[in-house]
Design a protein around this motif. Structure first.
Motif, PDB file in Angstrom:
ATOM      1  N   ARG A  97      -5.843  -9.147  -8.937  1.00  0.00           N
ATOM      2  CA  ARG A  97      -4.750  -8.193  -9.039  1.00  0.00           C
ATOM      3  C   ARG A  97      -3.743  -8.667 -10.083  1.00  0.00           C
ATOM      4  O   ARG A  97      -3.433  -9.851 -10.172  1.00  0.00           O
ATOM      5  N   GLY A 194       0.740  -3.292   0.801  1.00  0.00           N
ATOM      6  CA  GLY A 194       0.284  -2.043   1.394  1.00  0.00           C
ATOM      7  C   GLY A 194      -0.264  -1.040   0.393  1.00  0.00           C
ATOM      8  O   GLY A 194      -0.571  -1.364  -0.763  1.00  0.00           O
ATOM      9  N   ASP A 195      -0.373   0.214   0.851  1.00  0.00           N
ATOM     10  CA  ASP A 195      -0.989   1.278   0.062  1.00  0.00           C
ATOM     11  C   ASP A 195       0.012   2.297  -0.467  1.00  0.00           C
ATOM     12  O   ASP A 195      -0.390   3.270  -1.119  1.00  0.00           O
ATOM     13  N   ASP A 196       1.307   2.087  -0.198  1.00  0.00           N
ATOM     14  CA  ASP A 196       2.307   3.092  -0.543  1.00  0.00           C
ATOM     15  C   ASP A 196       3.102   2.638  -1.770  1.00  0.00           C
ATOM     16  O   ASP A 196       4.032   1.828  -1.669  1.00  0.00           O
ATOM     17  N   ASP A 197       2.731   3.166  -2.927  1.00  0.00           N
ATOM     18  CA  ASP A 197       3.446   2.808  -4.158  1.00  0.00           C
ATOM     19  C   ASP A 197       4.908   3.240  -4.090  1.00  0.00           C
ATOM     20  O   ASP A 197       5.796   2.534  -4.584  1.00  0.00           O
ATOM     21  N   THR A 213       3.637  -0.448  -8.518  1.00  0.00           N
ATOM     22  CA  THR A 213       2.313  -0.224  -7.939  1.00  0.00           C
ATOM     23  C   THR A 213       2.017  -1.275  -6.880  1.00  0.00           C
ATOM     24  O   THR A 213       2.052  -2.484  -7.155  1.00  0.00           O
ATOM     25  N   ALA A 214       1.750  -0.809  -5.658  1.00  0.00           N
ATOM     26  CA  ALA A 214       1.368  -1.721  -4.578  1.00  0.00           C
ATOM     27  C   ALA A 214      -0.029  -2.271  -4.831  1.00  0.00           C
ATOM     28  O   ALA A 214      -0.821  -1.690  -5.581  1.00  0.00           O
ATOM     29  N   HIS A 216      -2.450  -2.731  -2.532  1.00  0.00           N
ATOM     30  CA  HIS A 216      -3.486  -2.091  -1.704  1.00  0.00           C
ATOM     31  C   HIS A 216      -4.471  -3.136  -1.148  1.00  0.00           C
ATOM     32  O   HIS A 216      -5.681  -2.933  -1.148  1.00  0.00           O
TER      33      HIS A 216
END
Length: 305
Positions: A97, A194-197, A213-214, A216
């Motif tokens: 990442r 998490g998944d929530d940008d 940007t998260a 994920h």
């Protein structure tokens, strides 16, 4: 009649003596003060002495200007996208990442005859093989990447371990952990992993057009603050060894994705503003980089108006 004339003469003499005394006083006053230039000079000296006394009694707190970096330079988005696609091919192992964008520098590329200016963008990347510094060059048009990324490992030496001291070159003084800072670290970790940008973008409280940007990666199991220190930047109080900028090392453990599996663990350095008031995260990066992080360097983009 003679007595009256004598009384009038006596009164005139007294008035003359009083007038002479006033003239003598005026002459003495002029001699004491001297010329108008001398009077002005004395007045200026008195004013400067008053100003000096005021500032001695009301010292101004030292302030260090924080350099403003260009957080949206030419080719940043293209470089970021190129690196992410390259990482997606497994070039640096799994779970790769982009953690932070660490700046862009102009460079001259070519064979010496057809040289051109380009921008070399640097990213911090976390993978299951460790931390890496990845550089991607983009032409000055901002649209064309040149070649593939260049990489080098980021060493996790003694300066990057939680118990070592000092942890950062720019350390000013020790900062005590508080419930507020612990809560901030946990909120940031959950938003990042998490998944929530949008949740991460709101947490960063940046320019309204900025986006984040998260990663994920999953749900956070636990977050711990390993180390805290005031940094020698921002508004500094050298008498107390404090400032309004701090570095915070945070370890994040994720919940395992399968039964009997071990959850992934990550460690980051965070740049924090106003640690003694209402703290907020300004940037994050690899362990050991807390004192060099640029504010808002983790922006993934800027929305157009």
């Amino acid at each position: 009649m003679a007595r009256r004339r004598e009384a009038d003469w006596t009164q005139r003499q007294a008035e003359r003596r009083e007038e002479d005394a006033d003239k003598q006083f005026a002459r003495q006053l002029r001699r004491n003060l001297g010329s108008p230039a001398r009077t002005l000079f004395i007045g200026l000296i008195a004013l400067l002495l008053c100003v000096d006394v005021y500032y001695r009694m009301n010292p101004v707190a030292p302030h260090i200007d924080i350099p403003e970096a260009d957080l949206n330079p030419i080719g940043k988005q293209v470089a970021w996208s190129t690196v992410e696609q390259w990482l997606g091919d497994g070039q640096l192992g799994g779970e790769a990442r982009v953690v932070s964008w660490d700046g862009g520098d102009a460079a001259t590329v070519g064979d010496g005859q057809d040289a051109e200016t380009a921008i070399v963008h640097t990213f911090a990347v976390s993978t299951d093989l460790g931390w890496w510094r990845v550089e991607q060059t983009v032409r000055a048009d901002g649209l064309t990447p040149l070649g593939s990324p260049a990489v080098e490992p980021i060493p996790m030496d003694e300066a990057a371990t939680p118990d070592s001291t000092p942890a950062w070159d720019g350390e000013l003084g020790t900062l005590q952990a508080t419930e507020t800072l612990d809560r901030l670290a946990d909120q940031w970790a959950r938003a990042l992993m998490g998944d929530d940008d949008d949740a991460l973008t709101v947490l960063m409280n940046d320019d309204p057009r900025a986006t984040y940007t998260a990663l994920h990666l999953g749900d956070v199991d636990s977050t711990s603050v390993e180390r805290l220190a005031y940094l020698d930047k921002g508004r500094v109080n050298r008498n107390k060894g404090t400032s309004d900028r701090a570095a915070m090392r945070v370890s994040v453990s994720l919940k395992p994705v399968a039964q009997d599996a071990q959850g992934a663990r990550f460690t980051y350095d965070l740049l924090v503003a106003d640690p003694d008031g209402t703290p907020r995260v300004l940037a994050w990066g690899a362990p050991g980089t807390g004192d060099t992080l640029a504010e808002h360097a983790n922006r993934s983009g800027m929305r157009e108006d």
